[in-house]
Design a protein around this motif. Sequence first.
Motif, PDB file in Angstrom:
ATOM      1  N   TRP A 133       3.415   4.395  10.160  1.00 30.40           N
ATOM      2  CA  TRP A 133       4.825   4.010  10.189  1.00 30.40           C
ATOM      3  C   TRP A 133       5.102   2.933   9.150  1.00 30.40           C
ATOM      4  CZ3 TRP A 133       0.960   3.633  13.650  1.00 30.40           C
ATOM      5  CH2 TRP A 133       0.446   2.345  13.887  1.00 30.40           C
ATOM      6  N   GLU A 134       6.391   2.672   8.986  1.00 30.16           N
ATOM      7  CA  GLU A 134       6.805   1.653   8.025  1.00 30.16           C
ATOM      8  C   GLU A 134       6.596   0.254   8.598  1.00 30.16           C
ATOM      9  OE1 GLU A 134       7.319   2.137   5.038  1.00 30.16           O
ATOM     10  OE2 GLU A 134       7.621   4.302   5.041  1.00 30.16           O
TER      11      GLU A 134
ATOM     12  N   HIS B 291       3.896   0.058   6.759  1.00 31.99           N
ATOM     13  CA  HIS B 291       2.500   0.303   6.363  1.00 31.99           C
ATOM     14  C   HIS B 291       2.340   1.588   5.562  1.00 31.99           C
ATOM     15  CE1 HIS B 291       1.896  -2.986   9.072  1.00 31.99           C
ATOM     16  NE2 HIS B 291       2.579  -2.313   9.971  1.00 31.99           N
ATOM     17  N   ARG B 292       3.162   2.591   5.907  1.00 28.85           N
ATOM     18  CA  ARG B 292       3.088   3.857   5.196  1.00 28.85           C
ATOM     19  C   ARG B 292       3.399   3.636   3.711  1.00 28.85           C
ATOM     20  NH1 ARG B 292       6.410   7.332   3.436  1.00 28.85           N
ATOM     21  NH2 ARG B 292       5.775   9.516   3.234  1.00 28.85           N
ATOM     22  N   SER B 293       4.433   2.865   3.461  1.00 28.64           N
ATOM     23  CA  SER B 293       4.829   2.605   2.065  1.00 28.64           C
ATOM     24  C   SER B 293       3.796   1.753   1.336  1.00 28.64           C
ATOM     25  CB  SER B 293       6.182   1.894   2.011  1.00 28.64           C
ATOM     26  OG  SER B 293       7.158   2.745   2.517  1.00 28.64           O
ATOM     27  N   TYR B 294       3.209   0.807   2.023  1.00 28.14           N
ATOM     28  CA  TYR B 294       2.158  -0.010   1.377  1.00 28.14           C
ATOM     29  C   TYR B 294       1.034   0.916   0.895  1.00 28.14           C
ATOM     30  CZ  TYR B 294       4.087  -4.083   3.965  1.00 28.14           C
ATOM     31  OH  TYR B 294       4.877  -5.069   4.491  1.00 28.14           O
ATOM     32  N   ARG B 295       0.655   1.820   1.799  1.00 27.79           N
ATOM     33  CA  ARG B 295      -0.454   2.714   1.472  1.00 27.79           C
ATOM     34  C   ARG B 295      -0.076   3.646   0.320  1.00 27.79           C
ATOM     35  NH1 ARG B 295      -2.926   7.763   4.731  1.00 27.79           N
ATOM     36  NH2 ARG B 295      -4.671   8.080   3.311  1.00 27.79           N
ATOM     37  N   PHE B 296       1.119   4.206   0.421  1.00 28.44           N
ATOM     38  CA  PHE B 296       1.592   5.152  -0.592  1.00 28.44           C
ATOM     39  C   PHE B 296       1.619   4.485  -1.967  1.00 28.44           C
ATOM     40  CE2 PHE B 296       4.956   7.207  -3.026  1.00 28.44           C
ATOM     41  CZ  PHE B 296       4.598   8.543  -2.917  1.00 28.44           C
ATOM     42  N   LYS B 297       2.204   3.293  -2.033  1.00 32.53           N
ATOM     43  CA  LYS B 297       2.345   2.628  -3.336  1.00 32.53           C
ATOM     44  C   LYS B 297       0.975   2.286  -3.935  1.00 32.53           C
ATOM     45  CE  LYS B 297       4.724  -0.740  -6.086  1.00 32.53           C
ATOM     46  NZ  LYS B 297       3.605  -1.482  -6.643  1.00 32.53           N
ATOM     47  N   THR B 298       0.058   1.856  -3.084  1.00 33.85           N
ATOM     48  CA  THR B 298      -1.279   1.519  -3.588  1.00 33.85           C
ATOM     49  C   THR B 298      -1.910   2.750  -4.243  1.00 33.85           C
ATOM     50  OG1 THR B 298      -1.513  -0.126  -1.844  1.00 33.85           O
ATOM     51  CG2 THR B 298      -3.541   0.579  -2.928  1.00 33.85           C
TER      52      THR B 298
END
Length: 227
Positions: free
Chosen positions: A87-88, A90-97
């Motif tokens: 979920w957000e 955290h999902r975006s952190y992972r995606f961007k990395t």
Amino acid sequence: MNSTSVSEAVDRRMSVRGFLPKPVPYDIVREILDKARRAPSGGNVQPWKVNVVAGEALTKFNAIVAEKLQTMEAEPAQYEVYPPKLWEPHRSYRFKTGEDLYALINIPREDKMGRLQQLAKNFQFFGAPVGLFFSLDKKFGPPQWSDVGMYMQTVMLLAIEQGLDTCAQEAWSRYPETIKSFCDLDDDAVVFSGMAMGYRDPDHPLNRLRTDRAALDEFTTFHGFDE
Ligand SMILES: Cc1cc2nc3c(=O)[nH]c(=O)nc-3n(C[C@H](O)[C@H](O)[C@H](O)COP(=O)(O)O)c2cc1C
């Protein structure tokens, strides 16, 4: 005596994914793991087990894994690396990395094979001369998994002090049986994570990745301070 401060080591530590083919002396690896014994653990239960693979053993191990990789078949997972639906935010952190990482080596999203090939480099420890596995008994629960993480971070910081770099690798959760058999681990062992360790290749493009972090106030609330 090396004068790396704790703050410097914390700041300099990063996941290095390209290493020089320069061996790390046994005494240095041993010293790091020995000093890391001071890592804390709840109740001081020290749940960690460590297996270190280098030299001929690593060549042999890498060859076994390379053969396994050909079939693309994973072994039954001992745990889920991420919750099924992250979920957000955290999902975006992972995606961007991930996007930032692949951008450095010019592998776009559509290039699934290119991304898979990069991912597969996990299974050669990114060319590092030392591979480590951190395991614990499956009867241990979340608090002890966290203890193993603390031991690992202590190792990673001490490595910096020695001029070494690391990359923690839960990707190895894909091959628990191979690791358990090669390292002769107990039936009850869970392989939490691997770790590559060695001397950083300063020219490797992936080693230019400086990952983002959320701002402190996004995840911290201070109570009772006079600001
Ligand atoms: C327990 C753990 C497991 C990890 N597993 C992998 C992995 O399998 N492969 C990989 O390339 N990076 C792995 N990483 C590295 C993370 O992606 C990395 O720590 C994160 O993106 C932050 O970047 P930094 O380490 O460079 O600060 C792992 C990190 C941790 C703490």
